[in-house]
Design a protein around this motif. Structure first.
Motif, PDB file in Angstrom:
ATOM      1  N   ILE A 101      -8.072  -7.265   3.755  1.00  0.00           N
ATOM      2  CA  ILE A 101      -8.259  -6.063   2.831  1.00  0.00           C
ATOM      3  C   ILE A 101      -7.583  -6.815   1.407  1.00  0.00           C
ATOM      4  O   ILE A 101      -6.195  -6.796   1.386  1.00  0.00           O
ATOM      5  N   GLU A 102      -8.439  -6.963   0.252  1.00  0.00           N
ATOM      6  CA  GLU A 102      -7.791  -7.379  -0.826  1.00  0.00           C
ATOM      7  C   GLU A 102      -7.209  -6.483  -1.623  1.00  0.00           C
ATOM      8  O   GLU A 102      -5.974  -6.344  -2.430  1.00  0.00           O
ATOM      9  N   ASN A 103      -7.734  -5.165  -1.761  1.00  0.00           N
ATOM     10  CA  ASN A 103      -7.149  -3.979  -2.729  1.00  0.00           C
ATOM     11  C   ASN A 103      -6.047  -3.316  -2.131  1.00  0.00           C
ATOM     12  O   ASN A 103      -6.276  -3.065  -1.020  1.00  0.00           O
ATOM     13  N   PRO A 104      -5.039  -3.462  -3.136  1.00  0.00           N
ATOM     14  CA  PRO A 104      -3.555  -2.802  -2.535  1.00  0.00           C
ATOM     15  C   PRO A 104      -3.611  -1.640  -1.690  1.00  0.00           C
ATOM     16  O   PRO A 104      -3.213  -1.182  -0.888  1.00  0.00           O
ATOM     17  N   VAL A 105      -4.539  -0.571  -2.566  1.00  0.00           N
ATOM     18  CA  VAL A 105      -4.475   0.838  -2.064  1.00  0.00           C
ATOM     19  C   VAL A 105      -5.422   0.972  -1.009  1.00  0.00           C
ATOM     20  O   VAL A 105      -4.889   1.560   0.114  1.00  0.00           O
ATOM     21  N   GLU A 106      -6.560   0.299  -0.850  1.00  0.00           N
ATOM     22  CA  GLU A 106      -7.460   0.279   0.265  1.00  0.00           C
ATOM     23  C   GLU A 106      -6.619  -0.163   1.400  1.00  0.00           C
ATOM     24  O   GLU A 106      -6.490   0.258   2.636  1.00  0.00           O
ATOM     25  N   ARG A 107      -5.816  -1.336   1.318  1.00  0.00           N
ATOM     26  CA  ARG A 107      -5.070  -1.940   2.624  1.00  0.00           C
ATOM     27  C   ARG A 107      -3.931  -0.784   2.800  1.00  0.00           C
ATOM     28  O   ARG A 107      -3.722  -0.701   4.176  1.00  0.00           O
ATOM     29  N   LEU A 108      -3.349  -0.029   2.001  1.00  0.00           N
ATOM     30  CA  LEU A 108      -2.320   0.974   2.237  1.00  0.00           C
ATOM     31  C   LEU A 108      -3.049   1.872   2.948  1.00  0.00           C
ATOM     32  O   LEU A 108      -2.494   2.361   3.829  1.00  0.00           O
ATOM     33  N   LYS A 166       9.457   5.811  -2.508  1.00  0.00           N
ATOM     34  CA  LYS A 166       9.136   7.184  -2.056  1.00  0.00           C
ATOM     35  C   LYS A 166       8.356   8.032  -3.042  1.00  0.00           C
ATOM     36  O   LYS A 166       7.218   8.464  -2.833  1.00  0.00           O
ATOM     37  N   ALA A 167       8.326   7.708  -4.393  1.00  0.00           N
ATOM     38  CA  ALA A 167       7.421   8.037  -5.422  1.00  0.00           C
ATOM     39  C   ALA A 167       6.285   7.789  -5.338  1.00  0.00           C
ATOM     40  O   ALA A 167       5.284   8.413  -5.270  1.00  0.00           O
ATOM     41  N   VAL A 168       5.956   6.359  -5.182  1.00  0.00           N
ATOM     42  CA  VAL A 168       4.844   5.777  -4.849  1.00  0.00           C
ATOM     43  C   VAL A 168       4.030   6.344  -3.489  1.00  0.00           C
ATOM     44  O   VAL A 168       3.029   6.658  -3.742  1.00  0.00           O
ATOM     45  N   GLY A 169       5.068   6.345  -2.438  1.00  0.00           N
ATOM     46  CA  GLY A 169       4.237   6.881  -1.416  1.00  0.00           C
ATOM     47  C   GLY A 169       3.699   8.424  -1.603  1.00  0.00           C
ATOM     48  O   GLY A 169       2.599   8.673  -1.030  1.00  0.00           O
ATOM     49  N   ARG A 170       4.549   9.345  -2.295  1.00  0.00           N
ATOM     50  CA  ARG A 170       3.908  10.738  -2.346  1.00  0.00           C
ATOM     51  C   ARG A 170       2.950  10.618  -3.494  1.00  0.00           C
ATOM     52  O   ARG A 170       1.888  11.358  -3.108  1.00  0.00           O
ATOM     53  N   LEU A 183       0.383   8.450  -3.582  1.00  0.00           N
ATOM     54  CA  LEU A 183      -0.567   7.863  -2.927  1.00  0.00           C
ATOM     55  C   LEU A 183      -0.850   8.470  -1.492  1.00  0.00           C
ATOM     56  O   LEU A 183      -1.761   8.029  -0.898  1.00  0.00           O
ATOM     57  N   GLY A 184      -0.164   9.455  -1.331  1.00  0.00           N
ATOM     58  CA  GLY A 184      -0.294  10.152   0.009  1.00  0.00           C
ATOM     59  C   GLY A 184      -0.010   9.402   1.271  1.00  0.00           C
ATOM     60  O   GLY A 184      -0.685   9.509   2.308  1.00  0.00           O
ATOM     61  N   ALA A 185       1.093   8.659   1.226  1.00  0.00           N
ATOM     62  CA  ALA A 185       1.459   7.644   2.184  1.00  0.00           C
ATOM     63  C   ALA A 185       2.703   8.025   2.529  1.00  0.00           C
ATOM     64  O   ALA A 185       3.654   8.329   1.658  1.00  0.00           O
ATOM     65  N   SER A 186       3.443   7.366   3.364  1.00  0.00           N
ATOM     66  CA  SER A 186       4.593   7.311   3.821  1.00  0.00           C
ATOM     67  C   SER A 186       5.726   6.369   3.582  1.00  0.00           C
ATOM     68  O   SER A 186       4.721   5.174   3.088  1.00  0.00           O
ATOM     69  N   VAL A 187       6.855   6.316   3.593  1.00  0.00           N
ATOM     70  CA  VAL A 187       7.389   5.298   2.911  1.00  0.00           C
ATOM     71  C   VAL A 187       7.295   3.908   3.732  1.00  0.00           C
ATOM     72  O   VAL A 187       7.227   2.512   3.363  1.00  0.00           O
ATOM     73  N   ASN A 188       7.048   3.972   5.097  1.00  0.00           N
ATOM     74  CA  ASN A 188       6.886   2.991   5.913  1.00  0.00           C
ATOM     75  C   ASN A 188       5.481   2.441   5.752  1.00  0.00           C
ATOM     76  O   ASN A 188       5.369   1.302   5.677  1.00  0.00           O
ATOM     77  N   ASP A 189       4.477   3.105   5.307  1.00  0.00           N
ATOM     78  CA  ASP A 189       3.058   2.741   5.247  1.00  0.00           C
ATOM     79  C   ASP A 189       3.236   1.846   3.816  1.00  0.00           C
ATOM     80  O   ASP A 189       2.487   0.715   3.785  1.00  0.00           O
ATOM     81  N   VAL A 190       3.853   2.176   2.910  1.00  0.00           N
ATOM     82  CA  VAL A 190       4.132   1.511   1.662  1.00  0.00           C
ATOM     83  C   VAL A 190       4.484   0.165   2.041  1.00  0.00           C
ATOM     84  O   VAL A 190       4.109  -1.017   1.528  1.00  0.00           O
ATOM     85  N   VAL A 229       2.337   0.459  -7.666  1.00  0.00           N
ATOM     86  CA  VAL A 229       2.826   1.189  -8.810  1.00  0.00           C
ATOM     87  C   VAL A 229       1.913   1.278  -9.919  1.00  0.00           C
ATOM     88  O   VAL A 229       1.756   2.140 -10.551  1.00  0.00           O
ATOM     89  N   PHE A 230       1.341   0.226 -10.328  1.00  0.00           N
ATOM     90  CA  PHE A 230       0.482  -0.007 -11.326  1.00  0.00           C
ATOM     91  C   PHE A 230      -0.721   0.813 -11.138  1.00  0.00           C
ATOM     92  O   PHE A 230      -1.371   1.358 -12.107  1.00  0.00           O
ATOM     93  N   THR A 231      -1.449   0.668  -9.946  1.00  0.00           N
ATOM     94  CA  THR A 231      -2.474   1.426  -9.641  1.00  0.00           C
ATOM     95  C   THR A 231      -2.234   2.799  -9.803  1.00  0.00           C
ATOM     96  O   THR A 231      -3.190   3.763 -10.211  1.00  0.00           O
ATOM     97  N   ALA A 232      -1.024   3.297  -9.323  1.00  0.00           N
ATOM     98  CA  ALA A 232      -0.848   4.834  -9.097  1.00  0.00           C
ATOM     99  C   ALA A 232      -0.597   5.224 -10.825  1.00  0.00           C
ATOM    100  O   ALA A 232      -0.948   6.438 -11.136  1.00  0.00           O
TER     101      ALA A 232
END
Length: 284
Positions: A127-134, A57-61, A63-70, A255-258
């Motif tokens: 998509i390789e980049n984890p946040v771009e993929r998210l 939930k913390a990572v989702g908040r 990065l502006g995404a839902s738990v399901n998105d993550v 987590v690392f990116t955030a």
């Protein structure tokens, strides 16, 4: 019609339904991968160590995404890593998953039987980049929210259920031919349950597949933890443990990116994510 607004709403809904019918009829198959093929009767299952729901939930908040998105993004990343380890070309790959959507109102949750529709979710494996993929997963999910796909597929399944077996089989094949997996996220109880005096430590379920779909991804939350499991066809993917082993690592990348990103307001820009991911100790 004495209520022009109601007439307009019905017309718009009819137009949206027509659009969804056309979209399903014209939908192209997803990318050919080793996950897609004619399944046999043998199955393999594997599940990953659980993640803390509070961390997801913390990572989702952040990065502006839902738990399901993550979670879906982590699953897509795990599938990408597996294909890469097998020497497959993953550039531009898109794996489509059937995602069940509950259509039963909360006040009728006690009723027996299933009442769900299905949406077709594109997972951006390429998509390789984890946040771009998210963000790509989030965009695909957002496009499906409010669509009439679940209602349409529920109606088709209900109609087929009262028809001849041949019609049922043909409909299942039509719905399944453009996807490689079934993927669902079930929110379980967030307090420990007991059975016969023993505490239930964890839960897992295996989502069924229909037609020629040979992979099912199951995500369930229970007692503050999230569990990811995979059931695959033995002939198509004989080692699902090598897929689920990458699930936790994909979450750690988010987590690392955030944590390394500079302070921001709103969503983390993909360009910033790319810069962070390729700086420091190297590409994550």
């Amino acid at each position: 019609w004495q209520d022009p607004a109601k007439a307009m709403a019905l017309a718009e809904q009819g137009g949206a339904l027509t659009t969804e019918i056309a979209r399903l009829a014209l939908m192209q198959a997803d990318s050919p991968t080793r996950f897609k093929g004619k399944p046999g009767v043998g199955k393999r299952v594997a599940w990953a160590p659980p993640l803390a729901l509070t961390e997801v939930k913390a990572v989702g908040r952040a990065l502006g995404a839902s738990v399901n998105d993550v979670l879906l993004s982590c699953a897509a990343g795990a599938m990408r890593g597996y294909l890469e380890s097998r020497g497959d070309d993953v550039d531009g790959l898109m794996v489509r998953s059937l995602v069940p959507v509950n259509l039963r109102p909360l006040e009728r949750a006690y009723d027996l039987g299933n009442q769900f529709g299905i949406v077709f979710l594109d997972l951006p494996i390429g998509i390789e980049n984890p946040v771009e993929r998210l963000y790509a997963v989030r965009a695909n999910m957002s496009a499906l929210k409010g669509s009439l796909q679940p209602v349409l597929t529920l109606g088709l399944l209900a109609a087929a259920g009262s028809g001849p077996k041949m019609l049922q089989e043909q409909l299942v094949q039509i719905l399944a031919r453009n996807a490689s997996a079934v993927m669902t996220n079930v929110p379980g109880p967030q307090q420990p349950l007991w059975l016969g005096g023993a505490k239930i430590e964890s839960m897992m379920f295996w989502v069924p597949q229909s037609g020629d779909i040979g992979m099912g991804a199951s995500i369930i939350s229970y007692d503050g933890r999230v569990q990811f499991g995979l059931i695959t066809d033995r002939g198509l993917c004989p080692d699902p443990e090598r897929v689920v082993a990458r699930f936790g690592g994909e979450f750690e990348k988010l987590v690392f990116t955030a944590l390394l990103a500079p302070p921001w307001t709103g969503d983390l820009d993909p360009a910033v994510a790319e810069a962070v991911a390729t700086s420091g100790s190297g590409r994550i």
